[in-house]
Design a protein around this motif. Structure first.
Motif, PDB file in Angstrom:
ATOM      1  N   GLN A   1      46.369  19.814  19.450  1.00  0.00           N
ATOM      2  CA  GLN A   1      45.536  20.578  19.898  1.00  0.00           C
ATOM      3  C   GLN A   1      45.053  21.788  19.058  1.00  0.00           C
ATOM      4  O   GLN A   1      45.975  21.932  17.971  1.00  0.00           O
ATOM      5  CB  GLN A   1      46.296  21.321  20.946  1.00  0.00           C
ATOM      6  N   ASP A   2      44.073  22.404  19.274  1.00  0.00           N
ATOM      7  CA  ASP A   2      43.584  23.533  18.139  1.00  0.00           C
ATOM      8  C   ASP A   2      43.315  22.979  16.749  1.00  0.00           C
ATOM      9  O   ASP A   2      43.553  23.660  15.977  1.00  0.00           O
ATOM     10  CB  ASP A   2      44.479  24.652  18.385  1.00  0.00           C
ATOM     11  N   THR A   3      42.856  21.805  16.685  1.00  0.00           N
ATOM     12  CA  THR A   3      42.762  21.131  15.287  1.00  0.00           C
ATOM     13  C   THR A   3      41.655  22.013  14.669  1.00  0.00           C
ATOM     14  O   THR A   3      41.843  22.385  13.470  1.00  0.00           O
ATOM     15  CB  THR A   3      42.221  19.723  15.524  1.00  0.00           C
TER      16      THR A   3
ATOM     17  N   SER B   1      37.408  17.482  19.840  1.00  0.00           N
ATOM     18  CA  SER B   1      37.811  17.882  21.296  1.00  0.00           C
ATOM     19  C   SER B   1      38.152  16.376  21.880  1.00  0.00           C
ATOM     20  O   SER B   1      39.284  16.388  22.632  1.00  0.00           O
ATOM     21  CB  SER B   1      36.837  18.715  21.882  1.00  0.00           C
TER      22      SER B   1
ATOM     23  N   LEU C   1      44.558  13.763  17.891  1.00  0.00           N
ATOM     24  CA  LEU C   1      44.636  14.888  17.064  1.00  0.00           C
ATOM     25  C   LEU C   1      45.476  15.950  17.779  1.00  0.00           C
ATOM     26  O   LEU C   1      45.472  16.145  19.084  1.00  0.00           O
ATOM     27  CB  LEU C   1      43.139  15.375  16.802  1.00  0.00           C
TER      28      LEU C   1
ATOM     29  N   GLU D   1      41.391  15.391  20.513  1.00  0.00           N
ATOM     30  CA  GLU D   1      42.607  16.060  20.709  1.00  0.00           C
ATOM     31  C   GLU D   1      43.021  15.788  22.003  1.00  0.00           C
ATOM     32  O   GLU D   1      44.303  15.575  22.516  1.00  0.00           O
ATOM     33  CB  GLU D   1      42.006  17.539  20.881  1.00  0.00           C
ATOM     34  N   GLN D   2      41.866  15.556  23.276  1.00  0.00           N
ATOM     35  CA  GLN D   2      42.128  15.284  24.455  1.00  0.00           C
ATOM     36  C   GLN D   2      42.913  13.948  24.717  1.00  0.00           C
ATOM     37  O   GLN D   2      43.524  13.775  25.602  1.00  0.00           O
ATOM     38  CB  GLN D   2      41.044  15.290  25.464  1.00  0.00           C
TER      39      GLN D   2
END
Length: 143
Positions: free
Chosen positions: A128-130, A118, A126, A121-122
């Motif tokens: 989103q929704d990895t 997360s 990475l 991702e933020q």
């Protein structure tokens, strides 16, 4: 100070304020924290580099500890980190957990879990929704 107070001060001084000179006040020199970086233990000297690296890519950091349990020499806590991206100011919120054993007011063992998926991702490192994508059996591909 109680173990809870020591942990709160650790996050306030070292992570929120970036004061890596006080790491020795909270960590025994022989302490190795596990779980922050897979397959690697992090000692007091390593924390200086780790904190510096995180603070380089992040804005102000605020750590909340909504649940702390003490049992004898041990402490367990859930943490919520509130920060932002240094490059564009977008907010970041991520959670984790820590378990630590104390002796003479310092952490002598530490086990960490942090939601790095997360977090990255933020940060935009990475997609989103990895996690849900990976759980379908698909692979992340940067080719």
């Amino acid at each position: 100070m109680t173990k809870s107070e020591v942990l709160k001060e650790w996050y306030a001084q070292v992570w929120e304020q970036g004061n890596t000179d006080v790491i020795g006040q909270y960590f025994d020199p022989d302490t190795m924290a596990e779980g922050l970086i897979p397959e690697m233990q992090v000692g007091p000297d390593d924390f200086r580099d780790l904190v510096t690296a995180f603070r380089y890519i992040l804005g102000e950091i605020r750590v909340e500890l909504p649940k702390i349990i003490e049992d004898g020499d041990w402490l367990s806590a859930i943490l919520h980190v509130h920060t932002s991206r240094a490059d564009n100011g977008a907010p970041i919120e991520v959670s984790g957990q820590v378990m630590a054993r104390f002796r003479d007011g310092k952490m002598v063992e530490a086990y960490n879990q942090f939601d790095f998926i997360s977090f990255f991702e933020q940060l935009g490192q990475l997609p989103q929704d990895t996690l849900p994508v990976c759980m379908t059996g698909q692979r992340l591909d940067w080719a």
